[in-house]
Write an enzyme that holds these catalytic residues in place. Structure first.
Site, PDB file in Angstrom:
ATOM      1  N   SER A 160       0.924   0.752  -2.614  1.00 22.27           N
ATOM      2  CA  SER A 160       1.079   2.201  -2.688  1.00 22.27           C
ATOM      3  C   SER A 160      -0.240   2.874  -2.997  1.00 22.27           C
ATOM      4  CB  SER A 160       2.031   2.567  -3.822  1.00 22.27           C
ATOM      5  OG  SER A 160       3.237   1.887  -3.690  1.00 22.27           O
ATOM      6  N   GLU A 219       2.903   4.706   6.400  1.00 25.00           N
ATOM      7  CA  GLU A 219       1.517   5.174   6.312  1.00 25.00           C
ATOM      8  C   GLU A 219       0.650   3.949   6.624  1.00 25.00           C
ATOM      9  OE1 GLU A 219       0.858   6.534   2.272  1.00 25.00           O
ATOM     10  OE2 GLU A 219      -0.350   8.233   2.896  1.00 25.00           O
ATOM     11  N   ASN A 222       0.964   9.093  -2.231  1.00 26.33           N
ATOM     12  CA  ASN A 222       1.020   8.972  -3.687  1.00 26.33           C
ATOM     13  C   ASN A 222      -0.013   9.809  -4.408  1.00 26.33           C
ATOM     14  OD1 ASN A 222       3.284   7.353  -4.350  1.00 26.33           O
ATOM     15  ND2 ASN A 222       2.298   5.760  -3.139  1.00 26.33           N
ATOM     16  N   HIS A 230       2.246   0.923   4.627  1.00 25.38           N
ATOM     17  CA  HIS A 230       2.946   1.481   3.471  1.00 25.38           C
ATOM     18  C   HIS A 230       4.298   2.056   3.888  1.00 25.38           C
ATOM     19  CE1 HIS A 230       2.889   4.640   0.005  1.00 25.38           C
ATOM     20  NE2 HIS A 230       3.600   3.578  -0.315  1.00 25.38           N
TER      21      HIS A 230
END
Ligand code: NAD
Length: 287
Positions: free
Chosen positions: A120, A154, A192, A142
């Site tokens: 992450s 991602e 994130n 991701h």
């Protein structure tokens, strides 16, 4: 480079279990590896339940469900990665752990295998230092939670990631029914880096008595059109996972806004990790 019809998934927790299942329901063979027998048993039971529900809801036939289940193999050591040409690591969010898994994987997979990580927040370039000579085949992939439902992957290119690796990863994500979107290799990528300060601030608002957790979540749902409030989302992601991501962001970007709120740290210390332990911000044991 390779167009894989099989994947190895290292880690059978929240994310790894979902990735293996989506691979299998997309027609791939999936080897699910975890050092924890308990995690493997939970993943297997989750797979069985999800496939049964898919049949019940008419999303697949019983034969398709049986075929998907038979495509997943469960293993407790990386020996099961031997000869793989596409590995996705989804173990706990610790750089040293991921690097040791990558080094171990490199000695087992094929020479041109792609080594993807579901991290992450940890730098792809940093993880790639664990596999000298294979840095061009390391990439971030991701996925989002819950993997069977969330469309986004991602895709993060490290400094040395080749075009061939990027293209093969985009193809694999698409063949899993996902929408891959590229982002650069900076801590937390896009998702994130933007989400974690929101979650952290919600913990501060709770700690400082601005409002009760339910009200913080309702305000963000109704006022900002979020499908789920930030504290509920933190429970869903895992408070330990949020904490670890914030620490990576804090260390890498050097901004104190990323440092985990004391209340979040306290809940993690107490083992209240969210949905996966039955208690987090909320009590999920009676759901
Ligand atoms: P989790 O705690 O649910 O699962 C991690 C699993 O890794 C555990 O089952 C653990 O036994 C296993 N593991 C630890 N060491 C291992 C080793 N040496 N070999 C094999 N397995 C090992 O965590 P998670 O939520 O599934 O997160 C996994 C990764 O995915 C992390 O990098 C996390 O940042 C990332 N991620 C999480 C979410 C989320 O919403 N939870 C979303 C996107 C990405």
């Amino acid at each position: 480079m390779n167009q894989s019809n099989s994947i190895v998934v290292v880690g059978a927790g929240t994310m790894g279990a979902g990735i293996a299942l989506v691979g299998a329901t997309s027609g791939m063979r999936a080897v699910q590896i975890d050092v924890s027998e308990d995690a493997l048993a939970k993943a297997q039971s989750l797979h069985a339940k999800t496939l049964a529900r898919n049949v019940q809801k008419g999303r697949m036939t019983q034969d398709e469900s049986d075929a998907a289940a038979s495509r997943i193999e469960y293993a407790a050591t990386l020996d099961a990665a031997a000869g793989a040409d596409f590995a996705i690591e989804a173990a706990s969010e610790r750089a040293e752990l991921k690097k040791s898994i990558f080094a171990d994987l490199q000695s087992r997979v094929t020479e041109d295998a792609i080594l993807a990580t579901n991290t992450s927040s940890i730098s792809i370039t940093d993880i790639a230092t664990a596999v000298p000579g294979a840095e061009d085949r390391v990439i971030g992939m991701h996925f989002f939670n819950p993997v069977p439902i969330m469309k986004l992957v991602e895709v993060i290119r490290g400094l040395a990631t080749s075009d061939a690796t990027l293209n093969a990863t985009l193809r694999l994500a698409e063949s899993m029914g996902k929408t891959p979107i590229p982002a650069n290799d900076r801590a937390g990528f896009v998702s994130n880096r933007v989400l974690m300060p929101l979650i952290n601030e919600a913990f501060f608002a709770w700690m400082e008595g601005v409002a009760e957790p339910e009200h913080i979540d309702e305000i963000m749902k109704l006022g900002c059109a979020h499908p789920m409030g930030p504290l509920r989302l933190a429970d869903f992601i895992g408070l330990d996972v949020c904490h670890d991501i914030m620490m990576v962001l804090y260390r890498e970007l050097g901004d104190s806004k990323f440092f985990p709120c004391p209340l979040l740290r306290q809940l993690v210390t107490a083992g209240r990790l969210g949905d996966k332990t039955g208690q987090g911000v909320y009590d999920h044991s009676v759901a």
